[in-house]
Motif scaffolding. Structure first.
Motif, PDB file in Angstrom:
ATOM      1  N   ILE A 127       0.877  -1.170   0.000  1.00 33.34           N
ATOM      2  CA  ILE A 127       0.000   0.000   0.000  1.00 33.34           C
ATOM      3  C   ILE A 127       0.913   1.218   0.000  1.00 33.34           C
ATOM      4  CG2 ILE A 127      -1.812   1.270   1.223  1.00 33.34           C
ATOM      5  CD1 ILE A 127      -2.674  -1.312   2.551  1.00 33.34           C
ATOM      6  N   SER A 128       0.815   2.057  -1.048  1.00 33.55           N
ATOM      7  CA  SER A 128       1.670   3.242  -1.158  1.00 33.55           C
ATOM      8  C   SER A 128       0.892   4.471  -0.725  1.00 33.55           C
ATOM      9  CB  SER A 128       2.152   3.416  -2.604  1.00 33.55           C
ATOM     10  OG  SER A 128       3.106   2.424  -2.895  1.00 33.55           O
ATOM     11  N   PHE A 129       1.544   5.289   0.093  1.00 31.55           N
ATOM     12  CA  PHE A 129       0.852   6.451   0.671  1.00 31.55           C
ATOM     13  C   PHE A 129       1.426   7.767   0.187  1.00 31.55           C
ATOM     14  CE2 PHE A 129      -0.173   3.224   3.828  1.00 31.55           C
ATOM     15  CZ  PHE A 129      -1.501   3.514   4.097  1.00 31.55           C
ATOM     16  N   HIS A 130       0.523   8.687  -0.177  1.00 34.28           N
ATOM     17  CA  HIS A 130       0.876  10.099  -0.178  1.00 34.28           C
ATOM     18  C   HIS A 130       0.585  10.570   1.234  1.00 34.28           C
ATOM     19  CE1 HIS A 130       0.882  14.253  -2.240  1.00 34.28           C
ATOM     20  NE2 HIS A 130       0.867  14.445  -0.930  1.00 34.28           N
ATOM     21  N   ALA A 131       1.634  10.768   2.021  1.00 34.49           N
ATOM     22  CA  ALA A 131       1.473  11.153   3.423  1.00 34.49           C
ATOM     23  C   ALA A 131       2.551  12.169   3.757  1.00 34.49           C
ATOM     24  CB  ALA A 131       1.602   9.931   4.333  1.00 34.49           C
ATOM     25  N   ALA A 144       2.585  -1.100  11.585  1.00 32.72           N
ATOM     26  CA  ALA A 144       2.839  -1.711  12.888  1.00 32.72           C
ATOM     27  C   ALA A 144       1.668  -2.604  13.299  1.00 32.72           C
ATOM     28  CB  ALA A 144       3.053  -0.619  13.941  1.00 32.72           C
ATOM     29  N   ARG A 145       0.443  -2.108  13.106  1.00 34.01           N
ATOM     30  CA  ARG A 145      -0.735  -2.849  13.556  1.00 34.01           C
ATOM     31  C   ARG A 145      -0.944  -4.110  12.729  1.00 34.01           C
ATOM     32  NH1 ARG A 145      -5.832   0.048  12.939  1.00 34.01           N
ATOM     33  NH2 ARG A 145      -4.453   1.813  13.273  1.00 34.01           N
ATOM     34  N   TYR A 146      -0.749  -3.998  11.416  1.00 35.22           N
ATOM     35  CA  TYR A 146      -1.098  -5.126  10.548  1.00 35.22           C
ATOM     36  C   TYR A 146       0.109  -5.922  10.045  1.00 35.22           C
ATOM     37  CZ  TYR A 146      -5.744  -3.068  10.517  1.00 35.22           C
ATOM     38  OH  TYR A 146      -6.961  -2.566  10.900  1.00 35.22           O
ATOM     39  N   LYS A 147       1.305  -5.466  10.386  1.00 35.05           N
ATOM     40  CA  LYS A 147       2.549  -6.151   9.963  1.00 35.05           C
ATOM     41  C   LYS A 147       2.535  -6.439   8.465  1.00 35.05           C
ATOM     42  CE  LYS A 147       3.845  -7.457  14.426  1.00 35.05           C
ATOM     43  NZ  LYS A 147       3.118  -6.281  14.932  1.00 35.05           N
ATOM     44  N   ARG A 148       2.296  -5.379   7.676  1.00 33.13           N
ATOM     45  CA  ARG A 148       2.208  -5.564   6.235  1.00 33.13           C
ATOM     46  C   ARG A 148       2.968  -4.448   5.531  1.00 33.13           C
ATOM     47  NH1 ARG A 148      -2.783  -5.368   3.554  1.00 33.13           N
ATOM     48  NH2 ARG A 148      -1.328  -4.672   1.967  1.00 33.13           N
ATOM     49  N   PRO A 149       3.435  -4.714   4.299  1.00 35.34           N
ATOM     50  CA  PRO A 149       4.315  -3.724   3.659  1.00 35.34           C
ATOM     51  C   PRO A 149       3.581  -2.437   3.276  1.00 35.34           C
ATOM     52  CG  PRO A 149       3.817  -5.520   2.136  1.00 35.34           C
ATOM     53  CD  PRO A 149       3.243  -5.920   3.465  1.00 35.34           C
ATOM     54  N   ILE A 150       4.151  -1.319   3.688  1.00 37.62           N
ATOM     55  CA  ILE A 150       3.653  -0.019   3.222  1.00 37.62           C
ATOM     56  C   ILE A 150       4.826   0.792   2.679  1.00 37.62           C
ATOM     57  CG2 ILE A 150       1.751   0.014   4.913  1.00 37.62           C
ATOM     58  CD1 ILE A 150       3.612   2.578   5.934  1.00 37.62           C
ATOM     59  N   HIS A 151       4.493   1.698   1.750  1.00 34.05           N
ATOM     60  CA  HIS A 151       5.518   2.526   1.109  1.00 34.05           C
ATOM     61  C   HIS A 151       5.090   3.988   1.235  1.00 34.05           C
ATOM     62  CE1 HIS A 151       8.588   3.566  -1.868  1.00 34.05           C
ATOM     63  NE2 HIS A 151       7.685   4.351  -2.445  1.00 34.05           N
ATOM     64  N   ILE A 152       6.039   4.849   1.602  1.00 39.33           N
ATOM     65  CA  ILE A 152       5.747   6.279   1.714  1.00 39.33           C
ATOM     66  C   ILE A 152       6.350   6.980   0.496  1.00 39.33           C
ATOM     67  CG2 ILE A 152       5.902   8.353   3.158  1.00 39.33           C
ATOM     68  CD1 ILE A 152       4.666   6.201   4.772  1.00 39.33           C
ATOM     69  N   CYS A 153       5.479   7.635  -0.294  1.00 38.71           N
ATOM     70  CA  CYS A 153       5.940   8.335  -1.499  1.00 38.71           C
ATOM     71  C   CYS A 153       6.597   9.671  -1.139  1.00 38.71           C
ATOM     72  CB  CYS A 153       4.760   8.600  -2.426  1.00 38.71           C
ATOM     73  SG  CYS A 153       3.990   7.100  -3.037  1.00 38.71           S
ATOM     74  N   PRO A 173       7.829  -3.104   8.364  1.00 41.49           N
ATOM     75  CA  PRO A 173       7.994  -3.337   6.921  1.00 41.49           C
ATOM     76  C   PRO A 173       7.653  -2.096   6.090  1.00 41.49           C
ATOM     77  CG  PRO A 173       5.944  -4.312   7.678  1.00 41.49           C
ATOM     78  CD  PRO A 173       6.606  -3.729   8.899  1.00 41.49           C
ATOM     79  N   ILE A 174       8.510  -1.075   6.230  1.00 38.12           N
ATOM     80  CA  ILE A 174       8.248   0.214   5.579  1.00 38.12           C
ATOM     81  C   ILE A 174       9.345   0.507   4.563  1.00 38.12           C
ATOM     82  CG2 ILE A 174       8.133   2.710   5.995  1.00 38.12           C
ATOM     83  CD1 ILE A 174       7.089   2.016   8.780  1.00 38.12           C
ATOM     84  N   THR A 175       8.934   1.012   3.389  1.00 45.75           N
ATOM     85  CA  THR A 175       9.901   1.519   2.415  1.00 45.75           C
ATOM     86  C   THR A 175       9.501   2.949   2.076  1.00 45.75           C
ATOM     87  OG1 THR A 175       8.588   0.569   0.618  1.00 45.75           O
ATOM     88  CG2 THR A 175      10.434  -0.766   1.441  1.00 45.75           C
ATOM     89  N   CYS A 176      10.431   3.674   1.454  1.00 43.59           N
ATOM     90  CA  CYS A 176      10.096   5.053   1.096  1.00 43.59           C
ATOM     91  C   CYS A 176      10.857   5.504  -0.132  1.00 43.59           C
ATOM     92  CB  CYS A 176      10.344   5.998   2.268  1.00 43.59           C
ATOM     93  SG  CYS A 176      12.077   6.289   2.619  1.00 43.59           S
ATOM     94  N   GLU A 177      10.364   6.618  -0.695  1.00 44.98           N
ATOM     95  CA  GLU A 177      10.989   7.167  -1.897  1.00 44.98           C
ATOM     96  C   GLU A 177      11.208   8.663  -1.730  1.00 44.98           C
ATOM     97  OE1 GLU A 177       7.735   6.282  -4.587  1.00 44.98           O
ATOM     98  OE2 GLU A 177       7.191   8.395  -4.749  1.00 44.98           O
ATOM     99  N   VAL A 178      12.155   9.192  -2.503  1.00 43.19           N
ATOM    100  CA  VAL A 178      12.307  10.652  -2.632  1.00 43.19           C
ATOM    101  C   VAL A 178      12.341  11.006  -4.113  1.00 43.19           C
ATOM    102  CG1 VAL A 178      13.558  11.042  -0.459  1.00 43.19           C
ATOM    103  CG2 VAL A 178      14.833  10.594  -2.568  1.00 43.19           C
TER     104      VAL A 178
END
Ligand code: NCD
Ligand code: ZN
Length: 345
Positions: A127-131, A144-153, A173-178
């Motif tokens: 799940i990729s987020f604009h956050a 943290a709650r669901y222990k599943r991969p998320i990505h911060i754009c 399980p977090i990844t991010c981009e710049v």
């Protein structure tokens, strides 16, 4: 001469359907090839949005017919019926969720809706987020709650990248981009550029830029352009100027320039623009696909006329070091020395 894999831009806006005066599959993928990208991941904030299987599939088929390189699409969220995510989950490599308002897109504020999105989307797909700012905490809380991969754009600020670094250090399980514009431009450039320097997230201060560079070898997983074309006429409208800047053709020149200045190693550039996006989004390998680069060539950007339909760049007149010479896609030369050799003509 350097030979490297065809690059992946994991965050672009190609404007189909509904925005073909800004970009279409042909112009967008031409810009991709001219910028060294052979695979694009296009965002779903189109008109209508890509938030139902039929519209997603129709758009994907059109990209396969008209595009000059590989394109896949994020799924969007249909707030009238979140069950659409269950069918889209079988099609799209990832879903895009907006926690902040941006062009063509309202934000999700409601935590119960976020929980429902998580429940409907396959647990192994990103799940990729604009956050931005505090919203990043909400995205991290989900991981943290669901222990599943998320990505911060498109992370843009010191506090944000440090927050993500701590969450990663805690094993989430977090990844991010710049984006290159957040690595190379500051608020001072935004003042100079006016509307052409406005995007979401906005350009930040030098301390934020310094923090992003400090985390480029560690916390940051992906460099993506957030190629967001709008016409000059739209950008210069004093009332309704939309946020967003094009980036497909400037990303590789900027990052090669950083390599020449020893701010980044070539090996790391390849991780950020190829290995990591392929792994994070589970993208198929493109056989016999590569770029030829002259890492020493010096020129003023853009060296050749831009291929993006919007026809401008916030990086115009910058001095670059490192030129793309040739692009080979599945064994065919599709771009050489500024010219496309169109296999679909
Ligand atoms: C993007 C657009 O124009 O679609 N604009 C932007 O400023 N980045 C939307 C987005 O990615 O937020
Ligand atoms: Zn975007």
């Amino acid at each position: 001469m350097l030979k490297i894999p065809g690059l992946i831009d994991a965050h672009v806006h190609l404007r189909i359907p509904g925005g073909i005066h800004k970009e279409d599959f042909r112009s967008g993928t031409a810009a991709a090839l001219a910028g060294g990208f052979t695979m694009l991941m296009a965002m779903p904030n189109t008109l209508p949005a890509l938030n139902m299987a039929k519209i997603w599939q129709d758009t994907q088929s059109q990209a396969e017919r008209e595009g000059l390189c590989d394109v896949t699409h994020f799924a969007g969220v249909n707030f009238d019926d979140l069950n659409h995510l269950r069918t889209l989950g079988k099609l799209a490599p990832a879903v895009k969720v907006y926690l902040d308002e941006t062009f063509n897109q309202s934000a999700v504020f409601d935590h119960t809706i976020l929980d429902q999105i998580v429940a409907a989307w396959p647990s192994y797909k990103v799940i990729s987020f604009h956050a931005e700012g505090e919203k990043i905490a909400s995205a991290i809380a989900l991981a943290a709650r669901y222990k599943r991969p998320i990505h911060i754009c498109h992370v843009s600020r010191k506090e944000d990248i440090e927050r993500i670094a701590s969450a990663k250090a805690a094993g989430l399980p977090i990844t991010c981009e710049v984006t290159p514009h957040h690595l190379f431009l500051t608020r001072a450039d935004a003042d100079r550029l006016g509307a052409l320097g406005d995007m979401r997230p906005r350009l930040a201060e030098q301390r934020d830029v310094d923090a992003l560079w400090a985390h480029l070898g560690t916390t940051i997983d992906i460099i993506a352009s957030d190629h967001a074309p709008h016409t000059l006429q739209e950008k210069n409208d004093p009332v309704s100027s939309p946020p967003g800047v094009p980036g497909l053709e400037s990303t590789l020149p900027l990052m090669l320039t950083a390599v020449s200045q020893k701010r980044l190693k070539m090996q790391r550039l390849l991780e950020l623009l190829y290995t990591n996006p392929a792994r994070i989004y589970g993208l198929a390998h493109q056989p016999d696909t590569f770029l030829e680069i002259d890492p020493c060539a010096r020129y003023t950007f853009p060296e050749y006329p831009l291929h993006t339909k919007c026809g401008w760049s916030p990086f115009s007149s910058m001095q670059m070091v490192g030129r793309l010479i040739r692009v080979v896609l599945r064994g065919r030369t599709v771009y050489v020395d500024g010219l496309l050799t169109d296999p679909k003509e």
